[in-house]
Motif scaffolding. Structure first.
Motif, PDB file in Angstrom:
ATOM      1  N   LYS A   1       1.177  -1.271  -0.211  1.00 54.84           N
ATOM      2  CA  LYS A   1      -0.059   0.226  -0.287  1.00 54.84           C
ATOM      3  C   LYS A   1       1.042   1.224  -0.226  1.00 54.84           C
ATOM      4  CE  LYS A   1      -3.560  -2.253   2.238  1.00 54.84           C
ATOM      5  NZ  LYS A   1      -4.914  -2.364   3.440  1.00 54.84           N
ATOM      6  N   LYS A   2       1.308   1.240   0.514  1.00 55.29           N
ATOM      7  CA  LYS A   2       2.307   2.563   1.075  1.00 55.29           C
ATOM      8  C   LYS A   2       3.740   2.417  -0.740  1.00 55.29           C
ATOM      9  CE  LYS A   2       2.823   3.617   5.314  1.00 55.29           C
ATOM     10  NZ  LYS A   2       2.341   4.686   5.182  1.00 55.29           N
ATOM     11  N   TRP A   3       4.088   1.271  -1.380  1.00 55.40           N
ATOM     12  CA  TRP A   3       3.783   1.565  -2.653  1.00 55.40           C
ATOM     13  C   TRP A   3       3.432   2.434  -3.780  1.00 55.40           C
ATOM     14  CZ3 TRP A   3       8.752   2.622  -3.716  1.00 55.40           C
ATOM     15  CH2 TRP A   3      10.174   1.688  -2.651  1.00 55.40           C
ATOM     16  N   GLU A   4       2.721   1.448  -3.371  1.00 57.69           N
ATOM     17  CA  GLU A   4       1.600   2.196  -4.313  1.00 57.69           C
ATOM     18  C   GLU A   4       1.374   3.778  -4.377  1.00 57.69           C
ATOM     19  OE1 GLU A   4      -1.838  -0.524  -4.943  1.00 57.69           O
ATOM     20  OE2 GLU A   4      -0.945  -1.105  -6.540  1.00 57.69           O
ATOM     21  N   ILE A   5       0.672   4.345  -3.341  1.00 61.04           N
ATOM     22  CA  ILE A   5       0.507   5.825  -2.596  1.00 61.04           C
ATOM     23  C   ILE A   5       1.575   6.495  -3.186  1.00 61.04           C
ATOM     24  CG2 ILE A   5      -1.317   5.330  -2.067  1.00 61.04           C
ATOM     25  CD1 ILE A   5      -0.265   5.597   1.343  1.00 61.04           C
ATOM     26  N   GLY A   6       3.357   6.584  -3.184  1.00 64.83           N
ATOM     27  CA  GLY A   6       3.825   6.714  -2.689  1.00 64.83           C
ATOM     28  C   GLY A   6       4.490   7.101  -1.748  1.00 64.83           C
ATOM     29  N   ASP A   7       4.509   6.398  -0.657  1.00 67.64           N
ATOM     30  CA  ASP A   7       5.173   6.830   0.325  1.00 67.64           C
ATOM     31  C   ASP A   7       6.133   6.105   1.394  1.00 67.64           C
ATOM     32  OD1 ASP A   7       4.884   7.995   2.863  1.00 67.64           O
ATOM     33  OD2 ASP A   7       3.015   6.362   4.208  1.00 67.64           O
ATOM     34  N   PHE A   8       6.788   5.656   0.275  1.00 70.17           N
ATOM     35  CA  PHE A   8       8.321   5.064   0.834  1.00 70.17           C
ATOM     36  C   PHE A   8       8.843   5.676   1.998  1.00 70.17           C
ATOM     37  CE2 PHE A   8       9.699   8.746  -2.193  1.00 70.17           C
ATOM     38  CZ  PHE A   8      11.120   8.617  -1.958  1.00 70.17           C
ATOM     39  N   LYS A   9       8.478   6.643   2.173  1.00 66.56           N
ATOM     40  CA  LYS A   9       9.547   7.029   3.877  1.00 66.56           C
ATOM     41  C   LYS A   9       8.869   6.382   4.580  1.00 66.56           C
ATOM     42  CE  LYS A   9      11.314  11.815   1.479  1.00 66.56           C
ATOM     43  NZ  LYS A   9      11.321  13.295   1.334  1.00 66.56           N
ATOM     44  N   ASN A  10       7.598   6.266   4.667  1.00 60.54           N
ATOM     45  CA  ASN A  10       7.057   5.007   6.332  1.00 60.54           C
ATOM     46  C   ASN A  10       7.259   4.034   5.667  1.00 60.54           C
ATOM     47  OD1 ASN A  10       6.366   8.715   7.263  1.00 60.54           O
ATOM     48  ND2 ASN A  10       5.277   8.465   5.969  1.00 60.54           N
ATOM     49  N   LEU A  11       7.879   3.889   5.462  1.00 63.59           N
ATOM     50  CA  LEU A  11       8.152   1.720   4.733  1.00 63.59           C
ATOM     51  C   LEU A  11       7.852   0.893   6.237  1.00 63.59           C
ATOM     52  CD1 LEU A  11       9.365   1.426   1.901  1.00 63.59           C
ATOM     53  CD2 LEU A  11       7.103   1.263   1.921  1.00 63.59           C
ATOM     54  N   PRO A  12       7.096  -0.101   6.991  1.00 63.85           N
ATOM     55  CA  PRO A  12       7.174  -0.611   7.944  1.00 63.85           C
ATOM     56  C   PRO A  12       8.716  -1.107   7.782  1.00 63.85           C
ATOM     57  CG  PRO A  12       5.958  -1.907   6.697  1.00 63.85           C
ATOM     58  CD  PRO A  12       6.423  -0.727   5.781  1.00 63.85           C
ATOM     59  N   ILE A  13       9.670  -1.058   8.348  1.00 61.37           N
ATOM     60  CA  ILE A  13      11.279  -1.089   8.139  1.00 61.37           C
ATOM     61  C   ILE A  13      12.292  -0.568   9.098  1.00 61.37           C
ATOM     62  CG2 ILE A  13      11.297  -1.934   4.976  1.00 61.37           C
ATOM     63  CD1 ILE A  13      12.617   0.619   4.915  1.00 61.37           C
ATOM     64  N   ALA A  14      12.947  -1.559   9.561  1.00 63.89           N
ATOM     65  CA  ALA A  14      13.623  -1.768  10.758  1.00 63.89           C
ATOM     66  C   ALA A  14      15.088  -0.293  10.476  1.00 63.89           C
ATOM     67  CB  ALA A  14      14.349  -2.664  10.862  1.00 63.89           C
ATOM     68  N   HIS A  15      15.687  -0.119  11.220  1.00 63.64           N
ATOM     69  CA  HIS A  15      16.805   0.798  10.691  1.00 63.64           C
ATOM     70  C   HIS A  15      18.049  -0.109  10.644  1.00 63.64           C
ATOM     71  CE1 HIS A  15      14.790   4.637  12.445  1.00 63.64           C
ATOM     72  NE2 HIS A  15      14.736   4.070  13.253  1.00 63.64           N
ATOM     73  N   ASN A  16      18.371  -1.117  10.572  1.00 62.35           N
ATOM     74  CA  ASN A  16      18.899  -2.521   9.928  1.00 62.35           C
ATOM     75  C   ASN A  16      18.651  -2.763   8.712  1.00 62.35           C
ATOM     76  OD1 ASN A  16      17.219  -3.529  11.448  1.00 62.35           O
ATOM     77  ND2 ASN A  16      18.992  -4.984  12.223  1.00 62.35           N
ATOM     78  N   PHE A  17      17.732  -2.547   8.149  1.00 64.71           N
ATOM     79  CA  PHE A  17      16.590  -3.724   7.073  1.00 64.71           C
ATOM     80  C   PHE A  17      17.875  -2.936   6.452  1.00 64.71           C
ATOM     81  CE2 PHE A  17      14.884  -2.348   3.008  1.00 64.71           C
ATOM     82  CZ  PHE A  17      13.611  -3.162   2.939  1.00 64.71           C
ATOM     83  N   ASN A  18      17.923  -4.638   4.601  1.00 64.71           N
ATOM     84  CA  ASN A  18      18.710  -4.771   3.550  1.00 64.71           C
ATOM     85  C   ASN A  18      17.641  -5.662   2.373  1.00 64.71           C
ATOM     86  OD1 ASN A  18      21.219  -4.683   5.098  1.00 64.71           O
ATOM     87  ND2 ASN A  18      21.110  -6.163   5.797  1.00 64.71           N
TER      88      ASN A  18
ATOM     89  N   ILE B   1       9.763  -4.964   9.206  1.00 73.19           N
ATOM     90  CA  ILE B   1      10.501  -5.583   7.750  1.00 73.19           C
ATOM     91  C   ILE B   1      11.922  -5.600   8.234  1.00 73.19           C
ATOM     92  CG2 ILE B   1      11.009  -5.839   5.497  1.00 73.19           C
ATOM     93  CD1 ILE B   1       8.111  -5.039   4.548  1.00 73.19           C
ATOM     94  N   GLU B   2      12.894  -6.336   8.493  1.00 77.00           N
ATOM     95  CA  GLU B   2      14.076  -6.713   8.665  1.00 77.00           C
ATOM     96  C   GLU B   2      14.603  -6.620   7.534  1.00 77.00           C
ATOM     97  OE1 GLU B   2      17.020  -7.491  12.245  1.00 77.00           O
ATOM     98  OE2 GLU B   2      16.345  -9.133  11.185  1.00 77.00           O
ATOM     99  N   SER B   3      14.066  -7.837   6.030  1.00 74.85           N
ATOM    100  CA  SER B   3      15.172  -7.545   5.451  1.00 74.85           C
ATOM    101  C   SER B   3      13.734  -8.478   4.335  1.00 74.85           C
ATOM    102  CB  SER B   3      16.137  -8.488   5.186  1.00 74.85           C
ATOM    103  OG  SER B   3      15.572 -10.209   5.599  1.00 74.85           O
ATOM    104  N   ILE B   4      14.651  -7.995   2.966  1.00 74.70           N
ATOM    105  CA  ILE B   4      13.471  -8.571   2.172  1.00 74.70           C
ATOM    106  C   ILE B   4      14.778  -9.084   1.210  1.00 74.70           C
ATOM    107  CG2 ILE B   4      12.431  -8.208  -0.288  1.00 74.70           C
ATOM    108  CD1 ILE B   4      10.598  -6.016   1.714  1.00 74.70           C
ATOM    109  N   ILE B   5      14.599 -10.357  -0.059  1.00 80.40           N
ATOM    110  CA  ILE B   5      15.702 -10.712  -1.174  1.00 80.40           C
ATOM    111  C   ILE B   5      14.500 -10.872  -2.109  1.00 80.40           C
ATOM    112  CG2 ILE B   5      17.102 -12.877  -1.142  1.00 80.40           C
ATOM    113  CD1 ILE B   5      17.144 -13.336   1.701  1.00 80.40           C
ATOM    114  N   ALA B   6      14.978  -9.989  -3.217  1.00 82.54           N
ATOM    115  CA  ALA B   6      13.705 -10.040  -4.227  1.00 82.54           C
ATOM    116  C   ALA B   6      14.189 -10.652  -4.962  1.00 82.54           C
ATOM    117  CB  ALA B   6      13.524  -8.751  -4.344  1.00 82.54           C
ATOM    118  N   TYR B   7      13.782 -11.411  -6.121  1.00 80.06           N
ATOM    119  CA  TYR B   7      14.042 -12.795  -7.523  1.00 80.06           C
ATOM    120  C   TYR B   7      13.708 -11.692  -8.621  1.00 80.06           C
ATOM    121  CZ  TYR B   7      16.388 -15.499  -4.304  1.00 80.06           C
ATOM    122  OH  TYR B   7      16.800 -15.743  -2.966  1.00 80.06           O
TER     123      TYR B   7
END
Length: 117
Positions: free
Chosen positions: A12-29, A98-104
């Motif tokens: 939802k955040k990506w679809e509205i362009g709100d990337f600065k408020n993604l639910p990601i940790a400070h140490n996100f990878n 979300i601490e990390s994402i691995i995308a393929y």
């Protein structure tokens, strides 16, 4: 947030362009065919510099599989009329973020206008 809520919020955040408020940790990878981005600040800075490549997507979620601390999501991302990407991602959660994402996905030859700066 539970894993399903985190994933839904992410999209939802990506679809509205709100990337600065993604639910990601400070140490996100974030790991993708482009490489590894380490840290929330580095990730947000990269997106900010490359908004034309990250924003304006619509997502068609095909599959979601959840565990207590991870999830797998398969989806089609469409940006405008001419760009489509088939993606499978693994999400890893910790402390309600979300601490990390691995995308393929297959990027093939990267066109000049698709390269990150």
């Amino acid at each position: 947030m539970n894993p399903d809520e985190l994933v839904n919020t992410w999209f939802k955040k990506w679809e509205i362009g709100d990337f600065k408020n993604l639910p990601i940790a400070h140490n996100f990878n974030h790991t993708s065919p482009f490489g590894i981005i380490k840290g929330k600040k580095s990730y947000i800075d990269l997106v900010n510099k490359n908004k034309d490549k990250f924003l304006g997507y619509k997502f068609n979620i095909l599959d979601k599989i959840f565990n207590k601390e991870s999830a797998s999501v398969r989806y089609i991302a469409r940006q405008g009329k001419d760009f489509t990407l088939n993606v499978s991602e693994w999400y890893y959660f910790k402390n309600g973020l979300i601490e990390s994402i691995i995308a393929y996905y297959h990027i093939g030859d990267i066109k000049e206008d698709r390269k990150l700066k």
